[in-house]
Enzyme design. Structure first.
Site, short mmCIF file in Angstrom:
data_model
loop_
_atom_site.label_atom_id
_atom_site.label_comp_id
_atom_site.label_asym_id
_atom_site.label_seq_id
_atom_site.Cartn_x
_atom_site.Cartn_y
_atom_site.Cartn_z
N ASN A 85 -30.20 44.23 -2.85
CA ASN A 85 -30.43 42.91 -3.43
C ASN A 85 -31.79 42.93 -4.13
OD1 ASN A 85 -32.07 40.32 -2.89
ND2 ASN A 85 -29.98 39.59 -2.73
N ASP A 86 -31.84 42.42 -5.37
CA ASP A 86 -33.07 42.57 -6.16
C ASP A 86 -34.29 41.91 -5.50
OD1 ASP A 86 -32.09 40.04 -6.75
OD2 ASP A 86 -31.88 40.42 -8.90
N CYS A 126 -27.64 22.47 -4.80
CA CYS A 126 -28.22 23.80 -5.04
C CYS A 126 -27.21 24.66 -5.80
CB CYS A 126 -28.54 24.42 -3.68
SG CYS A 126 -29.41 26.00 -3.76
N GLU A 146 -34.51 26.02 -3.17
CA GLU A 146 -34.26 26.37 -4.57
C GLU A 146 -33.94 25.13 -5.42
OE1 GLU A 146 -31.97 29.98 -5.62
OE2 GLU A 146 -30.62 28.66 -6.73
N CYS A 159 -26.02 27.29 -4.94
CA CYS A 159 -25.08 27.91 -3.99
C CYS A 159 -23.99 26.95 -3.56
CB CYS A 159 -25.85 28.42 -2.77
SG CYS A 159 -26.47 27.09 -1.71
N ARG A 180 -31.90 47.89 -17.01
CA ARG A 180 -33.04 48.80 -17.21
C ARG A 180 -32.84 50.02 -16.32
NH1 ARG A 180 -38.42 46.20 -15.86
NH2 ARG A 180 -39.38 47.54 -17.40
N GLY A 225 -28.74 39.86 -15.60
CA GLY A 225 -27.68 39.22 -16.39
C GLY A 225 -27.83 39.46 -17.88
N THR A 226 -29.06 39.66 -18.36
CA THR A 226 -29.25 39.91 -19.79
C THR A 226 -29.52 41.37 -20.11
OG1 THR A 226 -31.52 39.15 -19.48
CG2 THR A 226 -30.03 37.61 -20.50
N GLY A 273 -34.09 30.91 -9.88
CA GLY A 273 -33.70 30.64 -8.50
C GLY A 273 -34.88 30.94 -7.61
ZN ZN Z 1 -28.77 27.05 -1.87
#
Ligand code: ZN
Length: 314
Positions: free
Chosen positions: A107-108, A170, A179, A172, A16, A12-13, A136
């Site tokens: 997905n990271d 959460c 989380e 989500c 790379r 998000g910031t 998260g």
């Molecule tokens: Zn959740």
């Protein structure tokens, strides 16, 4: 002519990118630019790739670690936290149309698991569970040397399992997920609540309370800070016992900023895991450890993905 993997870690910031000659694990160039700036984020990503590609050399593959949820099969980002422009974005097609080489996205957190398995703390293990605890809680699972993806690539959301039915909201939208009670912000929120009740602590009056502040105070012996990390560790350990039952790994890796909190987090985590596991058979030859790749985990995970797709293609 040299052949290279071009890999990226999208956040998000920052965006790379790095260039790795195919036979190596050492980048020849690594660059970082802010995600926000002139142009759309994907145009900025293309410019960044152009700037790390060596002149007159070949690209074997491009791989991108991106914040989920995303579809790694179709190469579509459904929704990227902190990048509002990326909604149902066909990122793989956009990058492929520009460079005309094999492109893969993942997905990271899944790719962090793949990177740790191939290059980091997970080397030599065939079955591992990776959990990243920071803003998260994300996860990735390697089963029989394969990254677990599921039907649409949405598997291994290890932070979004219910540990407190009807518990706190959460990110989500559901309630009581791991989380919501064990991430960095959850630790900070709980400390703020306790401070507002007048619980004595060296953190009283500090603004803002963050997981780093709590971790530092715990190191100095602050009781409230130690209780906050113990609370998070206990929830994590309880969930890890569930993961042991589901995946039966030989290794559990804890990554992310909160994992730097040391025994104040890990001792209660191990205690809860041991208490909740249904048979000590799951603990035989099990190792619980911290991640090895640090800030490079996104790039190394993308490199692991690039090698995987070009191994499959050849
Ligand atoms: Zn959740």
């Amino acid at each position: 002519m040299g052949r290279n993997y071009i890999v990226s870690d999208v956040g998000g910031t920052h965006l790379r990118a790095a260039c790795f000659p195919v036979e190596t694990e050492k980048p020849t160039v690594v660059k970082r630019i802010p995600t926000k700036g002139p142009g759309t984020p994907h145009e900025r990503l293309i410019d960044l790739f152009e700037s790390v590609i060596p002149k007159n050399e070949e690209i074997a593959a491009i791989a991108i670690a991106a914040p989920g949820p995303l579809d790694p099969f179709e190469g579509i980002i459904f929704k990227a936290p902190n990048i509002p422009a990326w909604r149902n974005l066909p990122l793989r097609k956009i990058i492929h149309d520009h460079f005309n080489v094999p492109v893969a996205i993942g997905n990271d957190a899944n790719l962090a698991a793949l990177g740790e398995w191939r290059f980091g703390a997970g080397r030599g293990h065939h079955n591992l569970v990776y959990i990243t605890v920071s803003t998260g809680i994300g996860g990735g699972v390697i089963i029989d040397n394969q990254m677990l993806l599921g039907l649409r690539g949405l598997a291994a959301e290890l932070g979004h399992v219910t540990v407190v039915p009807d518990g706190p909201l959460c990110s989500c939208g559901q309630r009581g997920h791991l989380e919501a009670v064990a991430s960095g912000p959850a630790i900070a929120r709980w400390v703020e609540q306790e401070l507002s009740q007048g619980i004595p602590s060296s953190m009283a009056g500090q603004e803002p309370i963050t997981a780093i502040v709590v971790s530092q105070a715990a190191n100095q012996g602050d009781e409230l800070a130690r209780a906050a990390l113990a609370r998070s560790g206990t929830y994590l350990g309880t969930a890890i016992a569930d993961y042991l039952h589901i995946f039966n790994p030989s290794l559990v890796i804890i990554g992310g900023g909160v994992s730097q909190s040391g025994e104040a987090l890990f001792a209660p985590m191990r205690t809860a895991m041991n208490e909740h596991v249904m048979s000590t058979k799951y603990l035989d030859n099990l190792t619980l450890t911290t991640a090895a790749l640090g800030d490079d985990v996104g790039l190394m995970g993308a490199l692991a993905l690039a090698k995987t797709i070009s191994d499959t293609a050849s």
